[in-house]
Design an enzyme around this catalytic site. Structure first.
Site, PDB file in Angstrom:
ATOM      1  CB  CYS A 113       1.556  -6.171  -2.936  1.00  0.00           C
ATOM      2  SG  CYS A 113       3.059  -5.332  -3.468  1.00  0.00           S
ATOM      3  CG  HIS A 128       1.501  -9.838  -6.211  1.00  0.00           C
ATOM      4  ND1 HIS A 128       1.536 -11.022  -5.510  1.00  0.00           N
ATOM      5  CD2 HIS A 128       1.635  -8.852  -5.289  1.00  0.00           C
ATOM      6  CE1 HIS A 128       1.674 -10.761  -4.212  1.00  0.00           C
ATOM      7  NE2 HIS A 128       1.734  -9.452  -4.055  1.00  0.00           N
TER       8      HIS A 128
END
Length: 205
Positions: A181, A165
């Protein structure tokens, strides 16, 4: 005369390299981090001069047996490679999971979202109770932790909980700060998003 010709050739080669932001074996996209409008949001310029040169988006030589379209994440060196084929890959600088949140394995991109909603997992809310107000989801926006794009990683067990992301925190690139992440600068995740397809293989080393 020979020396003069050599000097001319050298000067032309230098000017070409500077104009194209390229080096031997790679093409650097330093000029691609300016302000931009995307889906009505005004992304600010990233002060790319403060980002180490190696973490800027660039085409590099990359020898792999993986097919074009595959993403390889090198968590140790903080690089993400998008395999282009022909012995080349687009390389991006990344931020990775801090100590205790590292992971490795193979997944696939199951969902792609522009300006996604961020919903902190229950385990994160337990660690950081102040995030409870976002249990129903944090609206998209410039301060949203998922940034301008998110690629959702699934494995054989379903949703892995991990994402590739964007992030408004450009200064976290090259560091281990996340909860697992893989984060990229917003301008980079937009570029990667446009290159990738649902179903693409992702290998995290």
């Amino acid at each position: 005369m020979r020396m003069k010709s050599f000097a001319i050739v050298a000067a032309l080669a230098l000017s070409t390299a500077i104009a194209g932001c390229s080096t031997i074996g790679s093409q650097i996209f330093t000029n691609n981090y300016g302000p931009m409008t995307d889906a009505g949001y005004q992304l600010p310029r990233i002060p790319i001069e403060k980002v180490p040169f190696k973490y800027r988006r660039q085409v590099v030589s990359y020898d792999t047996d993986e097919k074009p379209g595959t993403i390889v994440v090198d968590t140790q060196n903080k690089f993400l490679y998008y395999v282009m084929g022909g012995g080349e890959a687009m390389r991006y600088g990344i931020g990775v999971g801090r100590e205790g949140f590292e992971w490795r394995g193979t997944a696939r991109i199951a969902v792609k979202r522009e300006w996604p909603t961020w919903t902190p997992p229950s385990a994160m809310i337990k660690r950081q109770p102040e995030l409870a107000k976002f249990a129903g989801g944090m609206d998209p926006g410039l301060t949203n932790p998922l940034g301008a794009r998110a690629l959702y990683l699934f494995n054989k067990g379903g949703d892995s909980g991990y994402r590739l992301h964007g992030s408004p925190e450009w200064n976290s690139i090259g560091k281990a700060m996340s909860s697992g992440c893989i984060r990229l600068m917003n301008q980079d995740i937009i570029d990667l998003y446009d290159r990738t397809s649902v179903g693409a293989k992702v290998i995290v080393l």
